[in-house]
Design an enzyme around this catalytic site. Structure first.
Site, PDB file in Angstrom:
ATOM      1  N   SER A  11     -80.377 -72.552  76.226  1.00 23.12           N
ATOM      2  CA  SER A  11     -81.497 -72.059  75.424  1.00 23.12           C
ATOM      3  C   SER A  11     -82.705 -72.964  75.614  1.00 23.12           C
ATOM      4  O   SER A  11     -82.634 -74.005  76.270  1.00 23.12           O
ATOM      5  CB  SER A  11     -81.119 -72.004  73.931  1.00 23.12           C
ATOM      6  N   TYR A 151     -82.680 -89.289  65.433  1.00 22.16           N
ATOM      7  CA  TYR A 151     -83.276 -88.556  66.556  1.00 22.16           C
ATOM      8  C   TYR A 151     -84.370 -89.386  67.217  1.00 22.16           C
ATOM      9  O   TYR A 151     -84.388 -89.569  68.442  1.00 22.16           O
ATOM     10  CB  TYR A 151     -83.847 -87.229  66.051  1.00 22.16           C
TER      11      TYR A 151
END
Length: 261
Positions: A11, A151
Protein backbone atom coordinates in the site's frame (compact mmCIF):
# COMPACT_ATOMS: atom_id res chain seq x y z
CA UNK A 1 16.83 -4.70 -16.94
CA UNK A 2 16.84 -3.60 -13.30
CA UNK A 3 15.66 -5.65 -10.35
CA UNK A 4 13.97 -3.67 -7.57
CA UNK A 5 13.05 -4.95 -4.11
CA UNK A 6 10.50 -2.89 -2.15
CA UNK A 7 9.33 -3.48 1.41
CA UNK A 8 6.01 -2.09 2.54
CA UNK A 9 4.88 -2.69 -1.02
CA UNK A 10 1.25 -3.60 -0.33
CA UNK A 11 0.00 0.00 0.00
CA UNK A 12 0.91 3.67 0.05
CA UNK A 13 4.32 4.83 -1.10
CA UNK A 14 5.64 1.30 -1.54
CA UNK A 15 2.78 0.28 -3.79
CA UNK A 16 2.99 3.49 -5.81
CA UNK A 17 6.74 3.03 -6.36
CA UNK A 18 6.19 -0.60 -7.36
CA UNK A 19 3.67 0.45 -9.99
CA UNK A 20 6.02 3.12 -11.31
CA UNK A 21 8.95 0.71 -11.56
CA UNK A 22 6.65 -1.83 -13.24
CA UNK A 23 5.74 0.71 -15.92
CA UNK A 24 9.48 1.16 -16.53
CA UNK A 25 9.90 -2.55 -17.24
CA UNK A 26 11.73 -3.48 -14.02
CA UNK A 27 11.68 -6.88 -12.40
CA UNK A 28 10.13 -6.59 -8.95
CA UNK A 29 10.33 -8.26 -5.56
CA UNK A 30 7.52 -7.17 -3.28
CA UNK A 31 7.48 -7.59 0.50
CA UNK A 32 4.98 -6.78 3.24
CA UNK A 33 3.23 -8.75 5.96
CA UNK A 34 0.05 -9.26 3.88
CA UNK A 35 0.23 -11.87 1.11
CA UNK A 36 -3.28 -11.12 -0.27
CA UNK A 37 -2.54 -7.40 -0.56
CA UNK A 38 0.80 -8.11 -2.23
CA UNK A 39 -0.87 -10.42 -4.74
CA UNK A 40 -3.21 -7.61 -5.77
CA UNK A 41 -0.32 -5.18 -6.20
CA UNK A 42 1.60 -7.83 -8.12
CA UNK A 43 -1.30 -8.28 -10.55
CA UNK A 44 -1.38 -4.55 -11.22
CA UNK A 45 2.38 -4.47 -11.72
CA UNK A 46 2.19 -7.23 -14.32
CA UNK A 47 -0.56 -5.34 -16.14
CA UNK A 48 1.67 -2.25 -16.24
CA UNK A 49 4.58 -4.13 -17.78
CA UNK A 50 6.68 -5.77 -15.08
CA UNK A 51 8.38 -8.62 -17.00
CA UNK A 52 8.80 -10.76 -13.89
CA UNK A 53 7.87 -10.51 -10.26
CA UNK A 54 8.25 -12.32 -6.95
CA UNK A 55 6.09 -12.02 -3.85
CA UNK A 56 8.01 -12.41 -0.57
CA UNK A 57 5.65 -11.80 2.36
CA UNK A 58 7.39 -11.27 5.69
CA UNK A 59 6.71 -9.70 9.08
CA UNK A 60 9.66 -7.37 9.60
CA UNK A 61 9.08 -7.28 13.34
CA UNK A 62 10.62 -10.78 13.39
CA UNK A 63 14.39 -10.25 13.15
CA UNK A 64 15.55 -13.87 13.05
CA UNK A 65 14.49 -14.53 9.47
CA UNK A 66 15.76 -11.36 7.80
CA UNK A 67 19.09 -12.79 6.61
CA UNK A 68 17.25 -15.67 4.94
CA UNK A 69 14.74 -13.20 3.47
CA UNK A 70 17.58 -11.20 1.89
CA UNK A 71 19.12 -14.36 0.48
CA UNK A 72 15.78 -15.43 -1.01
CA UNK A 73 15.26 -12.01 -2.57
CA UNK A 74 18.77 -11.93 -4.00
CA UNK A 75 18.49 -15.44 -5.45
CA UNK A 76 15.06 -14.76 -6.99
CA UNK A 77 16.68 -13.09 -10.03
CA UNK A 78 20.36 -13.55 -9.29
CA UNK A 79 20.88 -10.05 -7.93
CA UNK A 80 19.20 -6.83 -6.85
CA UNK A 81 19.94 -3.40 -8.29
CA UNK A 82 17.75 -1.33 -5.98
CA UNK A 83 16.69 -2.09 -2.41
CA UNK A 84 14.00 0.27 -1.11
CA UNK A 85 13.41 -0.23 2.64
CA UNK A 86 10.07 1.51 2.88
CA UNK A 87 8.04 -0.52 5.40
CA UNK A 88 7.12 1.28 8.61
CA UNK A 89 4.67 1.58 11.45
CA UNK A 90 3.64 4.65 13.44
CA UNK A 91 1.88 5.40 16.73
CA UNK A 92 -0.54 7.83 18.39
CA UNK A 93 0.45 7.71 22.06
CA UNK A 94 2.18 10.07 24.48
CA UNK A 95 5.53 9.27 26.05
CA UNK A 96 3.80 8.27 29.29
CA UNK A 97 1.28 6.06 27.51
CA UNK A 98 3.76 4.27 25.22
CA UNK A 99 4.71 0.88 26.71
CA UNK A 100 8.17 -0.48 26.02
CA UNK A 101 6.86 -3.43 23.95
CA UNK A 102 5.36 -0.87 21.55
CA UNK A 103 8.63 1.07 21.42
CA UNK A 104 10.53 -2.13 20.66
CA UNK A 105 8.08 -3.21 17.95
CA UNK A 106 8.26 0.15 16.20
CA UNK A 107 12.05 0.18 16.41
CA UNK A 108 12.19 -3.40 15.13
CA UNK A 109 10.16 -2.63 12.00
CA UNK A 110 11.32 0.91 11.29
CA UNK A 111 14.97 0.74 12.26
CA UNK A 112 16.42 -2.70 12.99
CA UNK A 113 14.83 -4.38 9.94
CA UNK A 114 16.29 -1.89 7.40
CA UNK A 115 19.64 -2.05 9.21
CA UNK A 116 19.69 -5.86 9.07
CA UNK A 117 18.66 -5.86 5.42
CA UNK A 118 21.32 -3.33 4.48
CA UNK A 119 24.03 -5.25 6.34
CA UNK A 120 23.04 -8.51 4.64
CA UNK A 121 22.76 -7.12 1.12
CA UNK A 122 25.77 -4.79 1.17
CA UNK A 123 28.46 -7.46 0.55
CA UNK A 124 26.31 -9.02 -2.16
CA UNK A 125 25.87 -5.70 -3.96
CA UNK A 126 29.55 -4.86 -3.56
CA UNK A 127 30.64 -8.19 -5.03
CA UNK A 128 28.18 -7.62 -7.87
CA UNK A 129 29.67 -4.25 -8.81
CA UNK A 130 27.42 -1.94 -6.82
CA UNK A 131 23.81 -1.04 -6.26
CA UNK A 132 21.39 1.45 -4.79
CA UNK A 133 19.82 1.44 -1.34
CA UNK A 134 16.95 3.73 -0.35
CA UNK A 135 15.20 4.04 3.00
CA UNK A 136 12.06 5.88 4.04
CA UNK A 137 12.45 8.16 7.03
CA UNK A 138 10.10 11.09 7.78
CA UNK A 139 10.18 14.76 8.64
CA UNK A 140 9.48 13.35 12.13
CA UNK A 141 13.02 12.03 11.85
CA UNK A 142 14.28 15.61 11.70
CA UNK A 143 12.52 16.93 14.82
CA UNK A 144 10.40 15.61 17.69
CA UNK A 145 6.67 15.42 17.05
CA UNK A 146 3.78 15.00 19.55
CA UNK A 147 2.40 11.46 19.92
CA UNK A 148 5.29 10.01 17.89
CA UNK A 149 8.03 9.35 20.47
CA UNK A 150 8.98 5.86 19.24
CA UNK A 151 8.22 6.59 15.59
CA UNK A 152 10.27 9.79 15.59
CA UNK A 153 13.11 8.02 17.41
CA UNK A 154 13.22 5.24 14.83
CA UNK A 155 13.30 7.72 11.98
CA UNK A 156 16.05 9.79 13.60
CA UNK A 157 18.11 6.62 14.00
CA UNK A 158 17.84 5.79 10.30
CA UNK A 159 19.69 8.98 9.41
CA UNK A 160 22.66 8.04 11.57
CA UNK A 161 22.96 4.54 10.17
CA UNK A 162 22.37 5.20 6.48
CA UNK A 163 24.45 8.36 6.32
CA UNK A 164 27.29 6.31 7.82
CA UNK A 165 26.66 3.55 5.29
CA UNK A 166 26.88 6.11 2.49
CA UNK A 167 30.15 7.54 3.80
CA UNK A 168 31.72 4.09 4.10
CA UNK A 169 30.50 2.81 0.72
CA UNK A 170 31.09 5.78 -1.56
CA UNK A 171 34.00 4.00 -3.29
CA UNK A 172 32.07 0.74 -3.81
CA UNK A 173 29.48 2.10 -6.27
CA UNK A 174 26.81 1.91 -3.55
CA UNK A 175 24.47 4.91 -3.46
CA UNK A 176 22.19 5.65 -0.51
CA UNK A 177 19.05 7.75 -0.90
CA UNK A 178 17.20 8.85 2.22
CA UNK A 179 13.51 9.44 1.47
CA UNK A 180 11.99 12.02 3.81
CA UNK A 181 8.20 12.31 3.38
CA UNK A 182 6.04 14.93 4.96
CA UNK A 183 2.30 14.53 4.53
CA UNK A 184 1.41 11.83 2.02
CA UNK A 185 -2.06 10.31 1.74
CA UNK A 186 -1.37 6.73 2.84
CA UNK A 187 -2.78 4.34 5.45
CA UNK A 188 0.00 4.93 7.98
CA UNK A 189 -2.21 6.91 10.38
CA UNK A 190 -5.02 4.34 10.05
CA UNK A 191 -2.61 1.54 10.96
CA UNK A 192 -0.74 3.50 13.65
CA UNK A 193 -0.63 1.90 17.10
CA UNK A 194 -2.93 3.39 19.70
CA UNK A 195 -3.25 2.59 23.38
CA UNK A 196 -3.08 -1.13 23.98
CA UNK A 197 -1.42 -1.68 20.63
CA UNK A 198 -4.69 -1.35 18.71
CA UNK A 199 -4.96 0.31 15.31
CA UNK A 200 -5.66 4.02 15.49
CA UNK A 201 -8.16 3.68 12.65
CA UNK A 202 -8.42 7.41 11.93
CA UNK A 203 -6.97 9.38 9.02
CA UNK A 204 -5.05 12.41 10.27
CA UNK A 205 -6.64 15.59 8.81
CA UNK A 206 -3.26 17.01 7.80
CA UNK A 207 -2.23 13.79 6.13
CA UNK A 208 -5.56 13.59 4.32
CA UNK A 209 -4.66 16.90 2.66
CA UNK A 210 -1.18 15.73 1.69
CA UNK A 211 0.16 14.79 -1.71
CA UNK A 212 -0.86 11.51 -3.31
CA UNK A 213 1.29 8.42 -3.03
CA UNK A 214 1.70 8.49 -6.82
CA UNK A 215 3.06 12.04 -6.69
CA UNK A 216 5.46 10.96 -3.96
CA UNK A 217 6.54 7.92 -6.00
CA UNK A 218 7.45 10.07 -9.01
CA UNK A 219 9.84 12.12 -6.89
CA UNK A 220 11.26 9.11 -5.07
CA UNK A 221 11.94 6.98 -8.15
CA UNK A 222 13.60 9.94 -9.87
CA UNK A 223 15.77 10.66 -6.81
CA UNK A 224 16.92 7.04 -6.58
CA UNK A 225 17.69 6.99 -10.29
CA UNK A 226 19.88 10.08 -9.99
CA UNK A 227 21.52 8.77 -6.78
CA UNK A 228 20.37 11.73 -4.71
CA UNK A 229 21.52 11.70 -1.10
CA UNK A 230 18.10 12.79 0.15
CA UNK A 231 14.70 13.65 -1.24
CA UNK A 232 12.09 15.68 0.64
CA UNK A 233 8.56 14.68 -0.36
CA UNK A 234 5.59 16.84 0.45
CA UNK A 235 4.39 20.44 0.40
CA UNK A 236 4.57 23.37 2.81
CA UNK A 237 5.12 21.17 5.85
CA UNK A 238 8.66 20.52 4.60
CA UNK A 239 9.50 24.09 5.61
CA UNK A 240 9.88 22.73 9.16
CA UNK A 241 13.00 20.85 8.04
CA UNK A 242 14.69 24.14 7.16
CA UNK A 243 13.36 25.91 10.26
CA UNK A 244 14.90 23.13 12.36
CA UNK A 245 18.22 23.54 10.53
CA UNK A 246 18.52 27.33 10.77
CA UNK A 247 16.20 28.27 13.66
CA UNK A 248 16.12 25.30 16.07
CA UNK A 249 14.55 27.24 18.95
CA UNK A 250 11.72 28.40 16.71
CA UNK A 251 11.23 24.82 15.53
CA UNK A 252 10.95 23.66 19.15
CA UNK A 253 8.23 26.24 19.82
CA UNK A 254 6.34 25.41 16.65
CA UNK A 255 6.44 21.68 17.42
CA UNK A 256 4.41 22.33 20.57
CA UNK A 257 1.67 23.91 18.48
CA UNK A 258 1.37 21.16 15.87
CA UNK A 259 -1.92 19.28 15.95
CA UNK A 260 -0.66 15.66 16.15
CA UNK A 261 -3.93 14.09 14.90
Amino acid sequence: MQTVWITGASSGIGQACALRYASQGCRLILTSSSRPALDKVGDRCRELGAPDLRILPYDLSEPDGIKLLVRQAWDAFGGIDILFCNAGISQRTTVEDTPMPMVRKIMEVNYFAPVAMAQAILPLMTANGGGRIAVTTSISGRFGFPLRCAYSSSKHALYGFFETLRAESHDKNISVTIVCPGRVRTNISLNALDRGGKKHGVMDPGQDKGITADCAARKIVRAIKHRKNEVLVGRGELLMVYIKRFFPNLCARLATKIKPV
